[in-house]
Design an enzyme around this catalytic site. Structure first.
Site: not given
Length: 306
Positions: A103, A249, A161, A123, A125
């Site tokens: 955050q 979540c 990968t 993260s 996004h």
């Protein structure tokens, strides 16, 4: 980070986390609890703050890892990480310290060397990168047991990968975010404060949750009296305002978010909880529209409840 630290040991130890961590942390720790690990979940104060002295007081000889999020994902409270690290290090120099920086990344400064944390989760996004990619920053000397084996990708920490498109997009997003952070953060605070003021002036009894000053700049969590969250969110969506009552979540759960329970809210009480987040693309006109929509939605839902 958590499983990689835990599973490098031959026998279970002790984990120390706050009671308001993101489900990705809390549920992982609870899963380790089912494997024999001891888990302590630390309470927070009325603003969602963790007491550094309380962290130090819960350390045990078998404590392996402390995990405290930098910025809370629901109410936006920023934890005193530097003080927490110092309190831990005074007693146990060998305990690893992880922080969920998802955050706060690019919104609040976090100098890893100065603060002294060992592991930081990020993260993409949350900084305008692609969903499904992120980063784990490991301090010197930190070794992790891989969760996936079969290759030497990611310096041997995660076989498979790599997500090249996600990694490149993450890098571009971070580069752009660093270039505009100096102007983005003050502007986000200004817009967040404007939204908060508009709502406080128009909605009697509205509560602003989280710490009044130590808070993420583009984050506002409010509770509106006399209404429920779900119909309030639907009324807002009809007015082209997308908000949430908590984290994605936790969206399927009907119980209150753990952080709201820690702040004293109960399921039996009627409050409409709204998590409102702004980005560097948010405009003042959008803030004004959102405030007017929230006020109108609250009145509509309150009338329906009567």
């Amino acid at each position: 980070a958590l499983l990689g630290v835990a599973r490098r040991r031959r026998r279970p130890g002790h984990l120390l986390v706050s009671a308001i961590e993101h489900p990705s942390v809390l549920e992982t720790c609870r899963a380790l609890g089912e494997e024999g690990w001891a888990l302590t979940e630390l309470p927070v104060d009325a603003h969602g703050l963790v007491d550094p002295a309380a962290v130090a007081a819960q350390l045990r000889p078998e404590t392996v890892l402390v995990s405290i999020a930098h910025g809370n994902h629901i109410v936006g409270t920023l934890q005193p990480l530097r003080d927490i690290v110092r309190a831990v290090r005074r007693q146990r120099a060998d305990v690893l310290i992880h922080t969920d920086g998802v955050q706060s990344f690019l919104k609040e400064p976090l100098d890893l060397r100065a603060v002294g944390v060992d592991l930081v989760s990020l993260s993409a996004h949350k900084v305008h990168g692609l969903p499904g990619s992120g980063a784990l920053v490991c301090g010197p000397g930190v070794t992790l047991r891989p969760l996936w084996r079969g290759g030497l990708q990611e310096a041997g920490r995660r076989a498979g990968t790599p997500n090249l498109l996600g990694a490149v997009a993450f890098g571009v997003a971070v580069t752009r975010g660093l270039a505009t952070r100096a102007s983005d953060v003050p502007r986000l605070r200004q817009l967040r404060d404007r939204l908060q003021t508009l709502l406080q002036e128009a909605i009697p009894g509205l509560r602003v949750n989280g710490h009044p000053t130590a808070r993420l700049p583009g984050h506002l969590h409010v509770s509106l009296p006399g209404v429920s969250s779900e119909p309030l969110l639907h009324a807002l969506e009809a007015r082209q305002v997308i908000a949430s009552a908590g984290s994605a979540c936790h969206a399927a759960a009907r119980a209150l978010e753990p952080v709201l329970v820690q702040l004293g809210y109960r399921d039996s009480e009627r409050w409409g909880h709204l998590r409102l987040t702004l980005s560097r693309e948010t405009t003042a006109e959008e803030v004004d529209h959102a405030a007017a929509a929230i006020v109108a939605a609250q009145l509509e839902v309150a009338r329906a409840h009567r």
